[in-house]
Design an enzyme around this catalytic site. Structure first.
Site, PDB file in Angstrom:
ATOM      1  N   HIS A   1     -34.804  14.903 -51.583  1.00  0.00           N
ATOM      2  CA  HIS A   1     -35.495  15.984 -52.281  1.00  0.00           C
ATOM      3  C   HIS A   1     -36.241  15.482 -53.518  1.00  0.00           C
ATOM      4  O   HIS A   1     -37.211  16.105 -53.942  1.00  0.00           O
ATOM      5  CB  HIS A   1     -34.505  17.076 -52.691  1.00  0.00           C
ATOM      6  CG  HIS A   1     -34.062  17.922 -51.539  1.00  0.00           C
ATOM      7  ND1 HIS A   1     -32.998  17.582 -50.740  1.00  0.00           N
ATOM      8  CD2 HIS A   1     -34.562  19.074 -51.026  1.00  0.00           C
ATOM      9  CE1 HIS A   1     -32.852  18.504 -49.797  1.00  0.00           C
ATOM     10  NE2 HIS A   1     -33.788  19.415 -49.938  1.00  0.00           N
ATOM     11  N   GLY A   2     -35.783  14.421 -54.115  1.00  0.00           N
ATOM     12  CA  GLY A   2     -36.499  13.940 -55.293  1.00  0.00           C
ATOM     13  C   GLY A   2     -35.712  12.897 -56.045  1.00  0.00           C
ATOM     14  O   GLY A   2     -34.514  12.686 -55.809  1.00  0.00           O
TER      15      GLY A   2
END
Lengths: 100, 462
Positions: free
Chosen positions: B320-321
């Site tokens: 996701h990051g």
């Protein structure tokens, strides 16, 4: 073909993985779908005539922009003549009641 | 170009009309047209990134030609995709995190380059990996022409934020021509309208009303505000992401293509494993099939299974990051899954009280994890936690309207699972003209009920 709505209606659904579509999903011809889509956009354009006019005024000045603005003005004028913007504003006021 | 905008409505209307005309009159032009339309859609964000997207597609296609004969090509292909993803997503983070270490050993501070993240990179990279692995496994035929692979990777309904469509699922559809006599209009329309309602009305209202202000400065808000922001974000992200997915599925269906379902009433789950069968299904099944199972899955000892679960969830978080909050989010879910497995809690209890208790525990673990997911840093998480037990600061941001929106978002999970099918059956009786007017009125109503402006979808940043 893997589209489930193209399978015969008595085809069992895939096991394990949920799906939005099934062989029983109702279908239309592309022409019928195009007609429905066009009418939906027309209703939306009627309710958003003021926003369309604002967008037209914001267009860069190139060949044809004046025509687009004229069409948008005519469309907004026609909608105002039949009272659409007033009705839309009334609905918007009701739906946004209580918003901080 | 965002789905809920007038520009996209015009774009889609044009694509719809041209696509079905080509299906009828010039079938060979259908796929090149879809590729062109998808590139135009993506070019609204960045023209250079269009070139990068095409390069990724051609890379995956070229690897696909070789991958059957030698596993080394698969390693090179998957490594290339992960490297590409890592460069854009993690370079800045790694350099920032390594700077204190570098300074400690006497080196100058490392540069911290600002690298623009291409929209949808995580999604199209995973799809490229899916193509290469599926070809290697024999689940999908080798594509001799790059066109089909490019259409698969760039198809605009899923390009920006999924669902992650598998090569084995989509490529056979690309190879065949859609049937212009059978367009699932009612179902596609209902999915698009439902998605718009969730995104434009519920997600936007909750985000601007409580979530964004509280997460920006939790110390200024009281316990009630913070609690509502935590519940609110949980509902917001579901409305935002599942709304996008529903729109993507509906738009693809109107063009004659099938995407798998991505959300299945996730907040009615009675266990974390049940939650992950219902939440972002295309990612959770991707991680299961391409990561968890190759790691050994649950075939070994309990300790090995626990390790595989933790690794999968932490890597899912990092996908996701690049932030410690995402690592913590993945780790919390992994730990909860391991504990659930160790305690034998994966089956549903039979009594209603037991089911209610299990639902409440599962839901609150998910809410707590989403606080980690949303917070910009771990300090904000700490401030939120301490604010929850601070009864001194008055709670002045919450309103009954916001509580009702959050409640409505949760309540939607407990509607009958087949409600959409029943609505579809009712709409199937209507003439297309009437159906168009009904859809138009509903569309207008949703736009009028929504706050001004369109906030970007949360998953665009991934």
């Amino acid at each position: 073909m893997r589209q489930p709505w193209l399978q015969p209606a008595d085809t069992p659904p895939p096991r394990g993985v949920p799906d939005d579509f099934s062989p029983r999903s109702a279908t239309r011809t592309a022409g019928g779908a195009a007609l429905a889509l066009a009418l939906a956009l027309l209703v939306m354009a009627a309710g958003r005539s003021a926003e369309i006019l604002d967008a037209a005024y914001g267009l860069p000045v190139v060949t044809g922009t004046e025509t687009l603005i004229a069409v948008a003005e005519a469309w907004d004028g026609a909608m105002q003549a039949i009272g659409v913007p007033a009705a839309v504003d009334a609905v918007r006021a009701i739906l946004s009641a209580g918003r901080a | 170009m965002l789905f809920p905008t007038g520009v996209f409505a015009l774009f889609f209307a044009a694509v719809f009309a041209i696509h079905w005309t080509l299906v009828r009159l010039a079938p060979a032009a259908t796929r090149p047209f879809l590729l062109l339309a998808s590139l135009c859609f993506y070019a609204f964000w960045s023209i250079p990134f269009c070139a990068a997207l095409l390069a990724v597609g051609l890379f995956a296609w070229a690897i696909g030609l070789k991958v059957r004969s030698d596993e080394g090509w698969l390693i090179a292909g998957v490594g290339g995709m992960l490297g590409w993803l890592a460069y854009f997503k993690y370079t800045g983070f790694l350099l920032r995190e390594a700077t204190p270490l570098a300074v400690a050993i006497g080196l100058p501070p490392l540069p911290a380059p600002e690298i623009l993240l291409p929209v949808g990179i995580s999604f199209y990279c995973f799809q490229a990996i899916s193509y290469m692995v599926d070809v290697r496994r024999g689940d999908v035929a080798v594509e001799r022409s790059p066109l089909n692979v490019l259409v698969y990777l760039t198809f605009f309904p899923h390009l920006a934020a999924g669902p992650i469509v598998r090569a084995a699922h989509f490529l056979p559809q690309v190879a065949a021509l859609p049937d212009r006599w059978r367009v699932p209009l009612a179902m596609g329309g209902l999915l698009i309208l439902g998605g718009l309602f969730k995104k434009m009305v519920l997600a936007n209202e909750i985000a601007t009303g409580i979530v964004d202000p509280v997460f920006r400065d939790p110390a200024s808000y009281g316990a009630l505000d913070i609690a509502l922001a935590a519940y609110g974000y949980t509902i917001q992200i579901w409305c935002d992401f599942s709304g996008y997915s529903d729109m993507a599925i509906g738009l693809a269906a109107l063009l004659g293509y099938h995407f798998p379902k991505n959300f299945d009433q996730p907040f009615r789950a009675l266990s974390l494993s049940d939650f992950w069968r219902r939440w972002h299904i295309s990612l959770s099944t991707w991680l299961r099939d391409y990561l968890y199972k190759p790691l050994g899955g649950s075939r070994g000892t309990e300790a090995r299974t626990a390790r595989n679960l933790m690794l999968t969830m932490v890597l899912g978080g990092i996908w996701h990051g690049a932030a410690w909050t995402f690592v913590a989010w993945g780790a919390l879910h992994g730990a909860a899954l391991v504990i659930e497995r160790a305690l034998g809690l994966r089956d549903s209890p039979t009594s209603w009280a037991g089911r209610l208790l299990r639902w409440a525990i599962t839901f609150h673990i998910v809410v707590a994890a989403f606080v980690l997911f949303r917070a910009p840093d771990l300090a904000t998480v700490g401030a939120m936690a301490s604010g929850l037990i601070d009864l001194e600061t008055p709670s002045e941001a919450w309103t009954w309207r916001l509580v009702a929106f959050v409640g409505l978002g949760l309540g939607l999970h407990f509607l009958p699972a087949d409600l959409r099918q029943r609505s579809e059956a009712a709409l199937a009786l209507l003439h297309p003209m009437v159906l168009g007017l009904v859809f138009g009125a509903l569309l207008l109503g949703i736009l009028l009920a929504a706050p001004e402006g369109v906030a970007p979808f949360i998953y665009f940043q991934f």
